[in-house]
Design an enzyme around this catalytic site. Structure first.
Site, PDB file in Angstrom:
ATOM      1  N   SER A  47      13.379  35.213 -17.093  1.00  0.00           N
ATOM      2  CA  SER A  47      14.734  35.449 -17.600  1.00  0.00           C
ATOM      3  C   SER A  47      14.705  35.548 -19.148  1.00  0.00           C
ATOM      4  O   SER A  47      13.813  36.436 -19.658  1.00  0.00           O
ATOM      5  CB  SER A  47      15.828  34.489 -17.111  1.00  0.00           C
ATOM      6  OG  SER A  47      17.084  34.859 -17.066  1.00  0.00           O
ATOM      7  N   ASP A 159      16.936  37.369 -10.843  1.00  0.00           N
ATOM      8  CA  ASP A 159      16.474  36.356 -11.954  1.00  0.00           C
ATOM      9  C   ASP A 159      15.189  35.389 -11.319  1.00  0.00           C
ATOM     10  O   ASP A 159      15.528  34.816 -10.334  1.00  0.00           O
ATOM     11  CB  ASP A 159      17.556  35.608 -12.169  1.00  0.00           C
ATOM     12  CG  ASP A 159      17.448  34.873 -13.846  1.00  0.00           C
ATOM     13  OD1 ASP A 159      16.438  34.132 -13.844  1.00  0.00           O
ATOM     14  OD2 ASP A 159      18.115  35.110 -14.682  1.00  0.00           O
TER      15      ASP A 159
END
Length: 261
Positions: A47, A159
């Site tokens: 991320s 993610d």
């Protein structure tokens, strides 16, 4: 998986966690490591950590990484769209990454770079080591519900922090010394903050905090930042402060460790 009796190919590895705007602490920490004469031989990120990892591995100085986001707002990088797997599209963010990172493909990085993602179709963690940098990083930043899943080779990715918010697992066997940098603390929150997006982010942060624990245990040195727990993950107005917190925390960790790096 490497043979248990083989020598790791890299001496120093660095794993950077997710954390949204808190991820600028990673850039500060990397600058502190540099000033101490410590540069990673391999770097992994998830991320926000994948953003910093990719930019740093491509040759950008930590200060330059900070400058790229100066004055930026969430809407500059994400676009509201008709909900189809997520409320926001990261197309703008992909373009920003392509324009900002001087290396197009992961396999061409000066420092070997690993981007942690979650395969949304198989439900398993994956680590990109080849292919488009901007596509891999955007996929790693696609928080479920908030952002549309990224589609790469007909597979949906979200993610990387959903399953492993610290990608120590991806490079632990490849380095002699592993430094884990975690910028996803969670604190109690006012009950008034209960909107749909806020609830989704809060849920994701709680999951990420929990799943980072086993990966932190894999690290020889861990650096964490409790002072940024109150910062909204999409708030880009405090990048300088977050950078400084990361820098100071890394210096403190280096002073207190007994590990020879």
């Amino acid at each position: 998986m490497l043979n248990l009796f083989s020598k790791p190919p890299y001496r120093i590895g660095v794993a950077l966690s997710g954390g949204g705007a808190r991820g600028f602490a990673h850039a500060g920490a990397l600058m502190a490591l540099e000033q101490a004469g410590i540069r990673p031989d391999i770097i992994a990120g998830v991320s926000a950590g994948s953003v910093v990892a990719a930019m740093y591995a491509a040759g950008l100085h930590p200060r330059k990484i900070l400058e790229l986001f100066n004055g930026a707002r969430f809407n500059d990088l994400a676009e509201f769209t008709v909900p189809h797997g997520g409320f926001f599209s990261l197309d703008r963010f992909r373009r920003f990454l392509s324009e900002s990172i001087p290396v197009a493909n992961l396999e061409d990085m000066p420092i070997p770079t690993v981007v942690g993602v979650t395969n949304f179709d198989s439900g398993k963690p994956e680590a990109f080591r080849k292919g488009s940098v901007s596509e891999a990083v955007a996929a790693s930043c696609s928080i479920p519900i908030v952002f549309q899943p990224a589609v790469i080779n007909n597979t949906r990715y979200v993610d990387g922090g959903l399953l492993h918010n610290l990608p120590a697992w991806a490079i632990r066997d490849e380095c002699k010394i592993l430094i884990g940098i975690n910028c996803s603390p969670v604190r109690a929150r006012d009950i008034s903050r209960n909107g749909l997006i806020d609830t989704a982010i809060r849920t994701f942060n709680l999951v990420a905090k929990s799943n980072a624990v086993p990966d932190l245990a894999m690290c020889d040195l861990s650096i964490s930042f409790d002072d940024i727990a109150e910062l909204n993950v999409f708030d880009l107005s405090q990048t300088e402060r977050v950078f400084s917190i990361g820098y100071e925390a890394a210096l403190k960790a280096l002073r207190s460790t007994s590990i020879k790096i």
